[in-house]
Design a protein around this motif. Structure first.
Motif, short mmCIF file in Angstrom:
data_model
loop_
_atom_site.label_atom_id
_atom_site.label_comp_id
_atom_site.label_asym_id
_atom_site.label_seq_id
_atom_site.Cartn_x
_atom_site.Cartn_y
_atom_site.Cartn_z
N GLU A 168 1.78 6.77 -6.81
CA GLU A 168 0.69 7.61 -7.31
C GLU A 168 0.96 9.08 -7.01
OE1 GLU A 168 -3.24 7.61 -9.21
OE2 GLU A 168 -1.67 6.08 -8.93
N THR A 169 1.45 9.36 -5.81
CA THR A 169 1.75 10.73 -5.41
C THR A 169 2.86 11.33 -6.28
OG1 THR A 169 1.12 10.21 -3.13
CG2 THR A 169 2.44 12.20 -3.48
N LEU A 173 0.83 -1.21 0.00
CA LEU A 173 0.00 0.00 0.00
C LEU A 173 0.86 1.26 0.00
CD1 LEU A 173 -2.81 1.46 0.50
CD2 LEU A 173 -2.24 1.28 2.93
N GLU A 174 1.84 1.30 0.88
CA GLU A 174 2.70 2.49 0.99
C GLU A 174 3.46 2.75 -0.31
OE1 GLU A 174 4.96 1.46 4.41
OE2 GLU A 174 3.42 2.10 5.84
N ALA A 175 3.91 1.67 -0.96
CA ALA A 175 4.62 1.81 -2.23
C ALA A 175 3.68 2.33 -3.32
CB ALA A 175 5.22 0.48 -2.64
N ALA A 176 2.44 1.85 -3.32
CA ALA A 176 1.47 2.28 -4.33
C ALA A 176 1.09 3.74 -4.15
CB ALA A 176 0.22 1.39 -4.26
N LYS A 230 -5.16 -0.39 -8.22
CA LYS A 230 -3.94 0.21 -7.68
C LYS A 230 -3.12 -0.73 -6.80
CE LYS A 230 -4.93 4.23 -9.50
NZ LYS A 230 -4.12 4.79 -10.61
N LEU A 231 -3.73 -1.78 -6.29
CA LEU A 231 -3.04 -2.63 -5.32
C LEU A 231 -3.14 -4.10 -5.71
CD1 LEU A 231 -4.59 -1.01 -2.12
CD2 LEU A 231 -2.33 -0.52 -3.07
N GLN A 232 -2.15 -4.86 -5.34
CA GLN A 232 -2.19 -6.32 -5.45
C GLN A 232 -1.95 -6.88 -4.06
OE1 GLN A 232 0.75 -8.23 -7.94
NE2 GLN A 232 -0.48 -10.07 -8.20
N LEU A 233 -3.04 -7.01 -3.32
CA LEU A 233 -2.94 -7.36 -1.90
C LEU A 233 -3.15 -8.85 -1.67
CD1 LEU A 233 -4.97 -4.38 -0.36
CD2 LEU A 233 -2.49 -4.56 -0.71
N ALA A 287 -6.77 5.24 2.65
CA ALA A 287 -6.79 5.48 4.10
C ALA A 287 -7.56 4.38 4.82
CB ALA A 287 -7.43 6.84 4.39
N LYS A 288 -8.64 3.94 4.21
CA LYS A 288 -9.45 2.87 4.80
C LYS A 288 -8.68 1.55 4.81
CE LYS A 288 -14.06 0.77 4.22
NZ LYS A 288 -15.30 0.82 3.40
#
Length: 292
Positions: free
Chosen positions: A59-60, A52-55, A108-111, A80-81
């Motif tokens: 994006e930022t 998540l932090e990397a994604a 955006k994520l591959q969790l 955030a959720k």
């Protein structure tokens, strides 16, 4: 590398040790299934938090590089959720999500913690046969308090002993009868199918029977396309018999008895294939598809 491999799969079988053995030493020096569940869940959440932090950072960075772009409200609120859940060691699959949030997470994520989990509780042979174990209640309580999920008690020891008798069907049957137990491998497979929203259908001929896998809700042409793209492109109709109908009525080769019972159907392009269907596809392809 281990967690990266898990990230690439569609679903997870989580094997939980619930047996004592002096010969098989537990890495934590004691058998405590709930502790083990907590440890693995924490590790997976930490891995997802790093993802998540990397994604978010990626994006930022992309937004800052373009004056006309900005982070959307949906992106900010969804991330955030997700972060709040993971920081509390709660798998993302346990959350309540709107359709746009699900689409954002998938995009955006591959969790790892979005994947369905089936819990396989590994018992010793004695406990498996008598269907009792001192840890089962606490395991069930933990799973129910952490989003629920399919639970299948089984025994590696039992399965290994059954496998050793694989060359003698009578010996296998006698072994199962003596213990009052049966292999759980079939249930593991079918439960895995259902958790991934998969079904299968059969095709049959003189030489072989084949099983094909499709997503639940697949229409007949899509199911035909799993065999070959020409089957889908030139689809005419599907001749269908339900597996239970076949098993109930047919006692010899062919489909005469099924047809006599009125259980043979012809279905068109709008037919949604059902789990276990036996299908013969009719198709006609006279030319190669046009290039776009």
């Amino acid at each position: 590398a281990f967690l990266s491999n898990i990230a690439a799969v569609d679903g997870i079988y989580h094997v939980v040790r619930a047996f004592e053995s002096d010969e098989i030493v537990h890495v934590e020096s004691s058998v405590d299934p709930v502790r083990d569940l907590e440890i693995i869940t924490t590790e997976l959440c930490i891995k997802d938090l790093a993802t998540l932090e990397a994604a978010v950072a990626k994006e930022t960075k992309e937004v800052r590089a373009s004056p006309t772009m900005k982070l959307s409200k949906l992106f900010i609120e969804t991330m955030a959720k997700v972060k709040e859940m993971l920081e509390s060691n709660t798998p993302v699959r346990n959350g309540t999500w709107s359709t746009p949030e699900v689409e954002m997470i998938n995009d955006k994520l591959q969790l790892i913690t979005t994947k369905p989990v089936i819990y396989l509780i590994n018992l010793d042979q004695k406990d498996f046969a008598r269907k009792k174990n001192k840890h089962l209640a606490s395991i069930a309580k933990w799973i129910n308090e952490h989003g629920g999920g399919q639970v299948i008690p089984f025994s590696v020891a039992f399965e290994a002993n059954l496998w050793e008798r694989r060359a003698d069907a009578a010996a296998q049957e006698a072994f199962c009868t003596e213990l009052g137990a049966k292999s759980m491998l079939g249930k593991m497979v079918t439960t895995g199918y259902h958790e991934l929203n998969l079904i299968h259908y059969f095709t049959a001929g003189e030489k072989e029977v084949r099983c094909w896998t499709v997503f639940k809700g697949a229409l007949a042409p899509q199911a035909a396309g799993v065999i070959h793209s020409d089957f889908e492109r030139g689809f005419i109709k599907a001749e269908v018999v339900g597996y239970e109908d076949f098993k109930t009525h047919q006692t010899s080769k062919g489909l005469a008895e099924v047809k006599a019972a009125g259980k043979f159907r012809q279905e068109g392009k709008g037919y949604a294939v059902q789990d276990g269907d036996i299908i013969h596809f009719q198709f006609n392809v006279t030319a190669a598809p046009k290039k776009k």
